[in-house]
Every structure is written in structure tokens, then in C-alpha cells.
Design a protein around this motif. Structure first.
Motif, PDB file in Angstrom:
ATOM      1  N   ARG A  60       0.820  -1.209   0.000  1.00 27.62           N
ATOM      2  CA  ARG A  60       0.000   0.000   0.000  1.00 27.62           C
ATOM      3  C   ARG A  60       0.857   1.264   0.000  1.00 27.62           C
ATOM      4  O   ARG A  60       0.577   2.221  -0.727  1.00 27.62           O
ATOM      5  CB  ARG A  60      -0.940  -0.006   1.208  1.00 27.62           C
ATOM      6  CG  ARG A  60      -1.881   1.204   1.241  1.00 27.62           C
ATOM      7  CD  ARG A  60      -2.864   1.124   2.394  1.00 27.62           C
ATOM      8  NE  ARG A  60      -3.827   0.036   2.190  1.00 27.62           N
ATOM      9  CZ  ARG A  60      -3.921  -1.054   2.959  1.00 27.62           C
ATOM     10  NH1 ARG A  60      -3.092  -1.208   3.986  1.00 27.62           N
ATOM     11  NH2 ARG A  60      -4.826  -1.970   2.712  1.00 27.62           N
TER      12      ARG A  60
ATOM     13  N   ARG B 134      -6.526   1.476  -6.487  1.00 31.65           N
ATOM     14  CA  ARG B 134      -6.722   2.353  -5.327  1.00 31.65           C
ATOM     15  C   ARG B 134      -7.958   1.967  -4.539  1.00 31.65           C
ATOM     16  O   ARG B 134      -7.953   1.928  -3.304  1.00 31.65           O
ATOM     17  CB  ARG B 134      -6.815   3.812  -5.794  1.00 31.65           C
ATOM     18  CG  ARG B 134      -5.480   4.459  -6.092  1.00 31.65           C
ATOM     19  CD  ARG B 134      -5.658   5.834  -6.693  1.00 31.65           C
ATOM     20  NE  ARG B 134      -4.390   6.566  -6.723  1.00 31.65           N
ATOM     21  CZ  ARG B 134      -4.179   7.660  -7.445  1.00 31.65           C
ATOM     22  NH1 ARG B 134      -5.146   8.143  -8.219  1.00 31.65           N
ATOM     23  NH2 ARG B 134      -3.003   8.260  -7.414  1.00 31.65           N
TER      24      ARG B 134
ATOM     25  N   MET C 266      -7.466  -1.790  -2.925  1.00 33.73           N
ATOM     26  CA  MET C 266      -6.484  -1.886  -1.845  1.00 33.73           C
ATOM     27  C   MET C 266      -6.576  -0.720  -0.864  1.00 33.73           C
ATOM     28  O   MET C 266      -5.722  -0.583   0.007  1.00 33.73           O
ATOM     29  CB  MET C 266      -5.074  -1.976  -2.438  1.00 33.73           C
ATOM     30  CG  MET C 266      -4.816  -3.292  -3.138  1.00 33.73           C
ATOM     31  SD  MET C 266      -3.128  -3.454  -3.780  1.00 33.73           S
ATOM     32  CE  MET C 266      -3.288  -2.647  -5.370  1.00 33.73           C
TER      33      MET C 266
ATOM     34  N   ILE D 298      -6.086   2.516  -1.138  1.00 40.49           N
ATOM     35  CA  ILE D 298      -4.852   3.301  -1.174  1.00 40.49           C
ATOM     36  C   ILE D 298      -5.202   4.781  -1.109  1.00 40.49           C
ATOM     37  O   ILE D 298      -5.686   5.373  -2.079  1.00 40.49           O
ATOM     38  CB  ILE D 298      -4.046   2.993  -2.455  1.00 40.49           C
ATOM     39  CG1 ILE D 298      -3.685   1.507  -2.500  1.00 40.49           C
ATOM     40  CG2 ILE D 298      -2.782   3.850  -2.513  1.00 40.49           C
ATOM     41  CD1 ILE D 298      -3.088   1.067  -3.820  1.00 40.49           C
TER      42      ILE D 298
ATOM     43  N   SER E 155      -4.797   5.599   4.950  1.00 43.37           N
ATOM     44  CA  SER E 155      -4.450   4.176   5.019  1.00 43.37           C
ATOM     45  C   SER E 155      -2.952   3.963   4.798  1.00 43.37           C
ATOM     46  O   SER E 155      -2.343   3.072   5.394  1.00 43.37           O
ATOM     47  CB  SER E 155      -5.261   3.383   3.987  1.00 43.37           C
ATOM     48  OG  SER E 155      -4.967   3.809   2.668  1.00 43.37           O
TER      49      SER E 155
ATOM     50  N   SER F 196      -0.355   2.143   7.276  1.00 50.04           N
ATOM     51  CA  SER F 196       0.536   1.089   6.789  1.00 50.04           C
ATOM     52  C   SER F 196       1.991   1.389   7.133  1.00 50.04           C
ATOM     53  O   SER F 196       2.767   0.469   7.424  1.00 50.04           O
ATOM     54  CB  SER F 196       0.367   0.922   5.275  1.00 50.04           C
ATOM     55  OG  SER F 196      -0.900   0.359   4.983  1.00 50.04           O
TER      56      SER F 196
END
Length: 276
Positions: free
Chosen positions: A117, A169, A172, A174, A178, A182
Motif C-alpha cells: 500500500r 486504489r 487496496m 490506497i 491508510s 501502513s
């Protein structure tokens, strides 16, 4: 078992630059099991994966007895082809095996999605960087460079990429928030490995290479960019500044140096090499 008999190589369905795919590829190379890799671009991988008997994700390993659609299952399957002393998961159900399984599961669950990510968050806005990564990632069945699909030129890529980027995007999740979470998950995984390495041990669990070491190194590769990765990864100098700073910082830590060492010392080994 006879799935790897002469004339009958296994099939590995991949996105070539995927770190989960290299986790499976590494185990295949290490076991010395013949296989044929079938690489696809993101999104274009889903239908071949389903047709092979897997899900919409890769890697998928196609064997005579069926398809394996999880990288950990692939590692366990390949352990049947190596001597007990080289198995990625210790054969005896003892404390060491439980330790290896726990580490492998943590890296697989937390580190892998986090590195993917964060890297995509920084690379997807850069069309040129994305094109370079995808165009250089195809491999021939012999492991060398292979031509991308015929349609994959700059003009067609410009039509394909915005759709692929939007789907990736969304699928996941993204986004800035987020990606920041991550980064925290990467930090936690590297802190845990740093702490393990404080006593000077050469491997994360026990005294030999295991699924814990392979999984950490493979799934950390997107934020370490190891030189000995079998698929050409982006050059450090060409990364966006924030991502370049993260890679440089992680490489300088004990955990980062460990991941790079695993690629340097362990990645290219096959079963015959180790036996010799």
C-alpha cells in the motif's frame, strides 16, 4: 510426489513484480522444482488466476493435483520436495516450528499489505514510474527478461493505466490515511525484527533459514529494493522523494540490512546448490 517430474513443470501465475509472487517464486527456486511462470499486469491477472483454479489474486501455483492460491500454502506444499534439514517449516511440531509459523503469519498478514500500500501510494501518481516498473517486470520461462504483451506500448498504457490505477486504489484502499497506517505497520514489523536481531542471531528463528526469513525479506522487498531481486525493481534515484527517504532509512536499520542479506545470500540458491 510426482508433480515436478520431467516434462511436467508446475505453472506459477503471477504479477511479476508482486512481493507475494516472489515469496512463492523464491520457494520454487530454492526447492529446485521446475516451473513455468506466466506473468500478467495488475487487473489482467484476475482471469488467468481464476481459469487456473485460484481466486482473483496471485500467486497461483498449478500442480497436477490442483491449484494453490495462497503463498503460505505454496511454501508448505514445496516443503515436501526438500530434505527435512532444508524445509522452510521445521517438520517436528515443537516450539521452533510454532515460532516460525507465528512469524511467517504475522509478516504475511501485516507487513505484506502494508509495504504494497505504501509503495503504490507513492508510485501510482507517477505514470512514468509505473510504466517503467511494469514494462521491465516480465520474465521468460527460463527466468530472464521477456517481452511484455504486444499491446503494451506507451500509447496503450496511457489508456490502460488510469483504469488500472483507479481499480487498484479502490480495491487496496490506497489513500493518505491508510498509507500512514501502513507505515505504522511497517514500523512495527521492522521494530520486532530489529529486537530479534539484537543478540546477533543469523536468522529470525533457530539456526537456519526458514519461512520466517524468506517471508520477511520477500514482503519487505518493496521498501528495500534488494539488488538481487529476480525482477528489476525501480532505481532508488528515480523514486519520489518521500518514498526514497523511507527506503534509505529502512535499509540502514538492522532489519533492513537483514532483508538485503537474505536476498544476497539466500535468494539465488537452488536445492542443487545447497546440496553441493
Amino acid at each position: 510426489m510426482t508433480d515436478h517430474g520431467a516434462g511436467a513443470p508446475l505453472r506459477l501465475i503471477t504479477i511479476p513484480f508482486s512481493h507475494y509472487c516472489d515469496k512463492a517464486r523464491w520457494a520454487l527456486d530454492r526447492a529446485g522444482v521446475p516451473y513455468r511462470e506466466e506473468g500478467h499486469l495488475p487487473l489482467a491477472h484476475a482471469l488467468p488466476a481464476l481459469r487456473a483454479g485460484g481466486r482473483r489474486t496471485v500467486p497461483v501455483l498449478v500442480t497436477r493435483s490442483g491449484a494453490l492460491a495462497d503463498s503460505t500454502d505454496i511454501l508448505r506444499y514445496l516443503d515436501a520436495f526438500v530434505p527435512a534439514g532444508r524445509a522452510l517449516f521445521p517438520r517436528a511440531p515443537d516450539a521452533l516450528r510454532a515460532e516460525v509459523e507465528s512469524l511467517e503469519e504475522r509478516f504475511d498478514r501485516d507487513l505484506g499489505p502494508a509495504t504494497r500500500r505504501v509503495v503504490y501510494f507513492h508510485l501510482l501518481p507517477d505514470e512514468a514510474a509505473a510504466f517503467s516498473l511494469m514494462a521491465r517486470s516480465f520474465r521468460s520461462p527460463e527466468g530472464g527478461a521477456a517481452a511484455p504483451p504486444p499491446w503494451f506500448g506507451p500509447r496503450m498504457f496511457r489508456a490502460y493505466f488510469p483504469v488500472a490505477r483507479a481499480v487498484m486504489r479502490r480495491a487496496m484502499r490506497i489513500e493518505a490515511a491508510s498509507a500512514e497506517r501502513s507505515r505504522g505497520e511497517i514500523r512495527a514489523a521492522f521494530d520486532a525484527v530489529n529486537e530479534r536481531l539484537r543478540d546477533g542471531r543469523p536468522f529470525l528463528a533457530g539456526d537456519r533459514f526458514s519461512a520466517a526469513d524468506l517471508t520477511f525479506a520477500a514482503l519487505a522487498a518493496p521498501v528495500l529494493l534488494p539488488e538481487h531481486h529476480p525482477v528489476p525493481l525501480p532505481a532508488l534515484a528515480g523514486l519520489p522523494a518521500a518514498l526514497r527517504a523511507l527506503v534509505e532509512a529502512l535499509r540502514a536499520e538492522p532489519a533492513g540490512a537483514f532483508g538485503l542479506r537474505m536476498y544476497r545470500e539466500q535468494r539465488a540458491r537452488r536445492a542443487a546448490d545447497a546440496a553441493a
